[in-house]
Design an enzyme around this catalytic site. Sequence first.
Site, short mmCIF file in Angstrom:
data_model
loop_
_atom_site.label_atom_id
_atom_site.label_comp_id
_atom_site.label_asym_id
_atom_site.label_seq_id
_atom_site.Cartn_x
_atom_site.Cartn_y
_atom_site.Cartn_z
N LYS A 288 -10.98 -4.03 -2.82
CA LYS A 288 -11.87 -2.87 -2.89
C LYS A 288 -11.17 -1.69 -3.52
CE LYS A 288 -13.40 -3.66 1.73
NZ LYS A 288 -12.13 -3.44 2.42
N LYS B 10 -4.89 -10.15 -6.09
CA LYS B 10 -6.11 -10.44 -5.31
C LYS B 10 -7.22 -9.43 -5.61
CE LYS B 10 -6.05 -8.05 -0.93
NZ LYS B 10 -6.75 -7.94 0.27
N LYS C 2 0.84 -1.21 0.00
CA LYS C 2 0.00 0.00 0.00
C LYS C 2 0.87 1.25 0.00
CE LYS C 2 -4.29 -1.96 1.54
NZ LYS C 2 -5.46 -1.97 2.35
N1 AQP Z 1 -9.43 -11.22 -2.49
C1 AQP Z 1 -9.69 -11.72 -1.31
N2 AQP Z 1 -9.83 -13.05 -1.14
C2 AQP Z 1 -10.12 -13.55 0.08
N3 AQP Z 1 -10.27 -12.82 1.19
C3 AQP Z 1 -10.14 -11.48 1.08
N4 AQP Z 1 -10.26 -10.46 1.96
C4 AQP Z 1 -10.04 -9.29 1.32
N5 AQP Z 1 -9.79 -9.52 0.02
C5 AQP Z 1 -9.85 -10.86 -0.17
C6 AQP Z 1 -10.58 -10.64 3.37
O1 AQP Z 1 -11.65 -9.75 3.68
C7 AQP Z 1 -11.52 -9.32 5.04
C8 AQP Z 1 -11.68 -7.84 5.11
O2 AQP Z 1 -10.65 -7.18 4.42
P1 AQP Z 1 -10.36 -5.65 4.76
O3 AQP Z 1 -11.44 -4.80 4.31
O4 AQP Z 1 -10.04 -5.50 6.19
O5 AQP Z 1 -9.06 -5.29 3.97
P2 AQP Z 1 -8.27 -5.99 2.85
O6 AQP Z 1 -7.84 -7.36 3.24
O7 AQP Z 1 -7.17 -5.06 2.52
O8 AQP Z 1 -9.39 -6.08 1.71
P3 AQP Z 1 -9.47 -5.34 0.35
O9 AQP Z 1 -10.74 -5.63 -0.30
O10 AQP Z 1 -8.22 -5.58 -0.42
O11 AQP Z 1 -9.56 -3.83 0.81
P4 AQP Z 1 -8.64 -2.62 0.49
O12 AQP Z 1 -8.59 -2.56 -1.00
O13 AQP Z 1 -9.33 -1.45 1.11
O14 AQP Z 1 -7.32 -2.89 1.10
C9 AQP Z 1 -10.15 -9.80 5.54
O15 AQP Z 1 -10.36 -10.93 6.37
C10 AQP Z 1 -9.44 -10.18 4.29
O16 AQP Z 1 -8.52 -11.21 4.52
#
Ligand code: AQP
Length: 337
Positions: free
Chosen positions: A203, A200, A114
């Site tokens: 969001k 992956k 990030k």
């Molecule tokens: N692609 C994924 N596959 C499986 N699990 C996932 N998680 C996120 N993306 C995937 C799981 O969702 C939970 C919440 O995630 P988060 O919002 O705390 O942050 P993150 O892991 O950083 O998810 P994003 O979607 O990638 O958000 P941004 O883009 O904001 O950083 C966690 O349990 C995560 O493992």
Amino acid sequence: MSNRQRVLSGVQPTGDLHLGNYLGAIRNWVEGQNQYDNFFCVVDLHAITVPYNPATLAADTYKVAALYLACGIDLNYSSIFIQSHVSAHSELTWLLNCITPLNWLQDMVQYKEKAIKQGENVSVGLLDYPVLMSSDILLYQADKVPVGEDQKQHIELTRDIVNSFNHKFAKPNQPVLKLPEPLIRKEGARVMSLTDGTKKMSKSDPSDLSRINLLDSPDEIAKKIKRCKTDPVRGLEFDNPERPESNNLLNLYMLLSGKTKQEVAVECQDMGWGTFKPLLTETTINALKPIQEKYKAVTEEKGYLESVLREGKQKAEAIANQTLLQVKAAMGYSAPL
Ligand code: AQP
């Protein structure tokens, strides 16, 4: 109080929740919830570690909480609350910051990824994200933390913080903080982007075509699957490292249809993409339909979500404040007057 083990987990309100968040995390919370005493929070303090819009933060936070209910979180087993409503999360973070070596945080993969994306504007908060996450978990003395694969390193760091804290401040054999364990299911642990099967689903990916959001309309789902990346090979297969898109889309089909890996492998082994894509589209629309209907019902019932969050906050605060007092006492602070 129940004798069940305690579970804590959360999602950041940083955008629309997608199939990765659902299959990697929330669906597992739902399936395991009757075995545990669960706390699920919307981690809005985490959401400000990257650039965000203050005008939509509150609404985004409520949307995630409503989606927890829509996905099947049952208040008989689980409490739902908003992280920033329980101030102990911030306070414990400060205390744990002071015993966490800087280089532990600089080694975190999510921070490095990030930080690269943010260029010059990396905040101290982004670096400190895993200490805040440790506080989230440790305040509830959680036994298990169900997450996707990407969060495993942060749970390992939490365990290091627990060991360091107890070693420094606890009496022998009387740990103040409990060692949590990650709960990572093999299936769905890493859902990949629709536009690049090696990245992956996330969001924060600038392209909305890279993910299927839980609230996408049937038309949007159809459009995204129609345009998703594939390869020129006929016949679909799992686990071929040369074909990440085939593996990812078959996994999605398997998880959303409820079929076994073997069933899907046989069904799709001779299928062309032109046959598979409509099948995946229909399966996805059908799997998301009940979630979308429940979401509508939850958000249309005036005052319901607020009452769920108020009750969740009360339950969360009772436990969190108790742990915070224990931590402060162990660290040598005087009792509050
Ligand atoms: N692609 C994924 N596959 C499986 N699990 C996932 N998680 C996120 N993306 C995937 C799981 O969702 C939970 C919440 O995630 P988060 O919002 O705390 O942050 P993150 O892991 O950083 O998810 P994003 O979607 O990638 O958000 P941004 O883009 O904001 O950083 C966690 O349990 C995560 O493992």
